[in-house]
Design a protein around this motif. Structure first.
Motif, PDB file in Angstrom:
ATOM      1  N   VAL A 110      -6.069   3.769   1.571  1.00  0.00           N
ATOM      2  CA  VAL A 110      -5.791   2.530   0.670  1.00  0.00           C
ATOM      3  C   VAL A 110      -5.099   1.370   1.369  1.00  0.00           C
TER       4      VAL A 110
ATOM      5  N   SER B 224     -10.309   5.456  -5.505  1.00  0.00           N
ATOM      6  CA  SER B 224     -10.327   4.633  -6.852  1.00  0.00           C
ATOM      7  C   SER B 224      -9.539   3.253  -6.194  1.00  0.00           C
ATOM      8  N   GLU B 225      -8.450   3.404  -5.500  1.00  0.00           N
ATOM      9  CA  GLU B 225      -7.845   2.316  -5.085  1.00  0.00           C
ATOM     10  C   GLU B 225      -8.583   1.438  -4.078  1.00  0.00           C
TER      11      GLU B 225
ATOM     12  N   CYS C 139     -10.074  -2.548  -4.279  1.00  0.00           N
ATOM     13  CA  CYS C 139      -9.430  -3.544  -3.386  1.00  0.00           C
ATOM     14  C   CYS C 139     -10.662  -4.012  -2.627  1.00  0.00           C
TER      15      CYS C 139
ATOM     16  N   ALA D 124       0.806  -1.205   0.035  1.00  0.00           N
ATOM     17  CA  ALA D 124       0.122   0.002  -0.062  1.00  0.00           C
ATOM     18  C   ALA D 124       0.910   1.261  -0.070  1.00  0.00           C
TER      19      ALA D 124
ATOM     20  N   ARG E 272       2.163   8.636  -5.347  1.00  0.00           N
ATOM     21  CA  ARG E 272       0.778   8.547  -4.714  1.00  0.00           C
ATOM     22  C   ARG E 272       0.245   9.884  -4.613  1.00  0.00           C
TER      23      ARG E 272
ATOM     24  N   GLY F 225      -7.418   8.366  -2.727  1.00  0.00           N
ATOM     25  CA  GLY F 225      -7.389   6.947  -2.401  1.00  0.00           C
ATOM     26  C   GLY F 225      -8.711   6.236  -2.831  1.00  0.00           C
TER      27      GLY F 225
END
Length: 376
Positions: free
Chosen positions: A134, A160-161, A165, A101, A344, A158
């Protein structure tokens, strides 16, 4: 919250007023003074811990004797590199971007999620955005837990990430504090686990940062650590040093803690951090203008090949200022904490450089003729 889940835990202690709480706890702060609660282990089990062997796993699992019993996760976390600067002797960068991450949050969240799984929880709820969101989504996925994250609409970094998941997300037109209240209410409604930022077991994972730095320096302290003004990092370092000294694994003076405050620093327990951690170390809080860390970010990318995140760049700028003010002496190393991957934070970096998205170049249309591509 975690009743009967971790046999070695003797109690939860407030480091400010020293109140002890045993058994289940319903919130992570001391009910008397609101300082973060810390895990305390049974003395006999703790005193019998041994330094990690050379063959110990290159992850926080090497400190299993100093961490709560929990279900193992599949993502090895920690043992991130301590990178030497190309230009500055005795300056090292603890690169937390190498975690799963891509951030420091992996440490605390990995331990807290493992304890939650060990406790039988199947769903966690948290108010989170950015690197923290995330990491929560990544480790919940690795543990087979459902994560529900509540974000303020003003900060959807964060998003979309976390969705990728498998986390579910709720966006609120409200403050981060209000999102935290909503998360606690959601958890109570369906008996899920509310996952606060300073959960005692997240602090346990955070302390492995300090354990690693000392071990990687041959069980010696650096002379200074430069890091964000961040509750979890600072309390984790402080607890690590306290336990290392209790066990006799380290000698010498604790490092100066130089905590950097920027426009995005938002510690929840600033008085406690100053009184118990920063001032006793001989350190201080440095206030930096945005242009200081922006210049540092570009300098390190161009001359060191390290793309620092904004907080890491602020630490580098603070180190430069400390050197100019002669706060550092001798040849003992100083450590910069790089808490997350610069990748990021590409939007912030592009803004720092004054970059706009490049205009698309229009090429002439082409058609294949006899196996050869030619302009039309």
């Amino acid at each position: 919250m975690y009743a009967d889940a971790v046999p070695p835990v003797a109690a939860f202690e407030c480091p400010a007023c020293h109140r002890h709480l045993t058994g289940d706890i319903t919130q992570p702060l001391c009910p008397d003074c609101s300082a973060p609660l810390l895990v305390r282990y049974h003395a006999a089990a703790f005193a019998g811990a041994a330094k990690p062997a050379a063959a110990a796993p290159p992850s926080i699992a090497r400190y299993a004797q100093l961490l709560p019993d929990s279900a193992p996760l599949t993502l090895p976390t920690g043992w991130t590199p301590l990178l030497p600067s190309r230009r500055h002797p005795h300056l090292l960068v603890k690169n937390e971007a190498a975690n799963p991450a891509s951030s420091f949050h992996a440490r605390g969240i990995s331990v807290a999620v493992a304890v939650a799984l060990h406790s039988g929880h199947r769903r966690i709820v948290a108010a989170a955005a950015g690197d923290e969101a995330v990491a929560l989504a990544v480790y919940a996925s690795a543990a087979g837990l459902q994560a529900h994250l509540i974000m303020p609409r003003a900060d959807t970094s964060g998003y979309s990430e976390a969705l990728a998941c498998g986390a579910t997300l709720t966006l609120l037109d409200d403050t981060p504090a209000a999102c935290t209240r909503h998360a606690a209410e959601d958890a109570r409604r369906d008996r899920s686990l509310s996952f606060p930022l300073l959960d005692p077991f997240r602090i346990e994972g955070a302390k492995t940062l300090g354990l690693e730095i000392v071990e990687q320096l041959g069980w010696r302290y650096p002379q200074a650590i430069f890091c964000p003004l961040d509750d979890a990092i600072l309390i984790g370092l402080w607890k690590a040093f306290h336990e290392l000294e209790e066990l006799g694994w380290v000698a010498g003076h604790r490092p100066k803690i130089i905590a950097i405050r920027t426009t995005v620093s938002a510690p929840q327990h600033a008085d406690f951090l100053l009184r118990e951690i920063i001032h006793p170390s001989g350190g201080r809080i440095m206030d930096l203008p945005d242009n200081a860390w922006q210049a540092s970010l570009l300098d390190w990318a161009r001359h060191e090949g390290i793309l620092l995140c904004p907080h890491g760049a602020a630490a580098a700028a603070a180190w430069q200022q400390a050197r100019e003010e002669s706060l550092l002496t001798g040849n003992a190393p100083a450590v910069l904490i790089q808490p997350a991957s610069g990748i990021r934070h590409l939007g912030v970096i592009a803004e720092t450089m004054g970059l706009a998205a490049p205009a698309a170049k229009i090429y002439p249309q082409r058609t294949p003729v006899g196996g050869i591509i030619t302009p039309q």
